[in-house]
Scaffold this active site. Structure first.
Site, PDB file in Angstrom:
ATOM      1  N   ASP A  17       4.986   0.793  -0.628  1.00  0.00           N
ATOM      2  CA  ASP A  17       4.685   0.350  -1.994  1.00  0.00           C
ATOM      3  C   ASP A  17       4.177  -1.097  -1.996  1.00  0.00           C
ATOM      4  OD1 ASP A  17       4.881   2.205  -4.034  1.00  0.00           O
ATOM      5  OD2 ASP A  17       7.060   2.045  -4.192  1.00  0.00           O
ATOM      6  N   GLN A  50      11.677   5.632  -5.519  1.00  0.00           N
ATOM      7  CA  GLN A  50      11.045   5.764  -6.833  1.00  0.00           C
ATOM      8  C   GLN A  50      11.784   4.921  -7.879  1.00  0.00           C
ATOM      9  OE1 GLN A  50       8.138   7.573  -7.579  1.00  0.00           O
ATOM     10  NE2 GLN A  50       8.338   6.528  -9.534  1.00  0.00           N
ATOM     11  N   LYS A  94       3.663  12.970  -4.861  1.00  0.00           N
ATOM     12  CA  LYS A  94       3.552  12.170  -3.633  1.00  0.00           C
ATOM     13  C   LYS A  94       3.850  13.043  -2.409  1.00  0.00           C
ATOM     14  CE  LYS A  94       4.501   7.946  -6.170  1.00  0.00           C
ATOM     15  NZ  LYS A  94       5.494   7.025  -6.698  1.00  0.00           N
TER      16      LYS A  94
END
Ligand code: NAD
Length: 301
Positions: free
Chosen positions: A121, A98, A54
């Protein structure tokens, strides 16, 4: 019957990344650089790989990118304080914590502490709510279903099909894939069925689908006989199964398969995504697209 059109996840994801990079250049020219902060707690090897990928993608898009790596014993209060400081940082437009988080941390509490405008997200209840009331212009949409939707659009282009009025069947009802996928299909005027582990006569339900999305986590569960001829088949599943022989270290080889029996489905479907090389390639690209979108909104652009 001819083989299905194969949706190339790498090519489509590369196209998204190029668009994000070009949108970033335009925003930077106006004095705003999109910023993505990733937070990794502990040393889970898979999570390290994801977070590293990422960060790399963010740099290749021209973002400001910062990674916070914290030890596995980091307390919830410390994590909440970090998120609060990122919420307040004007250089950061996207925050990604995460998952999974260590067991002693209340993961929903941490995710819900992210400013919804920076929740790239798309897991915050505010974004879930905005998606469910069809406020796409204000929501941040979860990356995997957003990427799957782009692949469905590409399939429609290739097949000369339109979505409105079509039967969509989503197998899987998770908060990160199945449910948001269903909302997206609904917003495109499909007739949507969500199937799951308690669904009766699943093959029959699947056979109704003009668009069939599998997000189950069961290797090759969806057989060719479940697929309506000409359907668009989107395989979100990523399952590691035993392969053949041993690797260089003498360990049994493994390989990745989807939730769809690909070779069977490809003989029946109109378009199909492979695994690997399908939807999986889209998730990080859509994370970049969400970060650019969040930066644009923050800048009023
Ligand atoms: P999950 O375990 O949270 O949800 C799975 C869903 O499948 C559940 O809603 C369950 O009801 C349904 N299900 C399970 N067994 C079933 C059965 N036998 N018949 C019908 N339905 C059944 O999983 P998830 O997080 O939604 O992920 C699903 C798959 O997608 C996994 O293989 C995962 O690895 C993959 N995935 C890929 C990406 C990506 O491409 N980047 C992202 C997220 C998930």
């Amino acid at each position: 019957m001819s083989e299905a059109y194969v949706l190339d996840g790498k090519a489509i994801a590369d196209g998204v990344i190029e668009e994000v990079a070009s949108g970033t250049r335009a925003l930077v020219a106006r004095g705003v650089k999109p910023g993505l902060a990733t937070v990794l707690v502990g040393a889970d090897p898979a999570s390290q790989v994801y977070v590293g990928a990422k960060g790399k993608a963010a740099e290749s898009c021209g973002f400001y990118s910062v990674q916070h790596t914290l030890p596995a014993n980091t307390g919830e209060a410390e994590l909440l304080a970090l998120v609060a400081s990122l919420n307040a940082d004007p250089a950061v437009h996207g925050i990604l914590v995460q998952l999974p988080l260590p067991g002693h941390v209340n993961a929903p509490r941490v995710l819900e502490s992210i400013d919804p405008r920076k929740d790239v997200d798309g897991f915050h209840p505010v974004n879930v709510g905005l998606l469910s009331i069809g406020e796409m212009g204000r929501a941040l949409i979860p990356c995997t279903p957003a990427g799957a939707m782009i692949m469905i659009d590409k399939a429609c282009e290739a097949l000369g099909a339109t979505l409105a009025g079509k039967e969509a069947v989503i197998i899987g009802r998770s908060n990160i894939v199945g449910k948001p996928m269903a909302q997206l299909m609904l917003s495109r005027n499909c007739t949507v069925t969500i199937a799951h582990s308690r669904t009766r006569d699943l093959p029959e339900v699947a056979q109704r689908a003009d668009i069939l999305v599998a997000a189950v986590g069961q290797p090759e569960m969806v057989r060719g006989s479940w697929v309506k001829p000409g359907a668009i088949v989107i395989d979100v599943g990523i399952n590691r199964v035993p392969g053949e022989g041993l690797d260089d270290a003498g360990k049994p080889k493994t390989r990745l398969v989807g939730d769809v029996a690909y070779a069977e489905a490809a003989r029946v479907a109109g378009a199909v995504t492979p695994v690997p090389g399908g939807v999986g390639r889209m998730t990080i690209a859509m994370l970049m697209a969400n970060t650019l979108e969040a930066a644009k909104r923050a800048a009023g652009a």
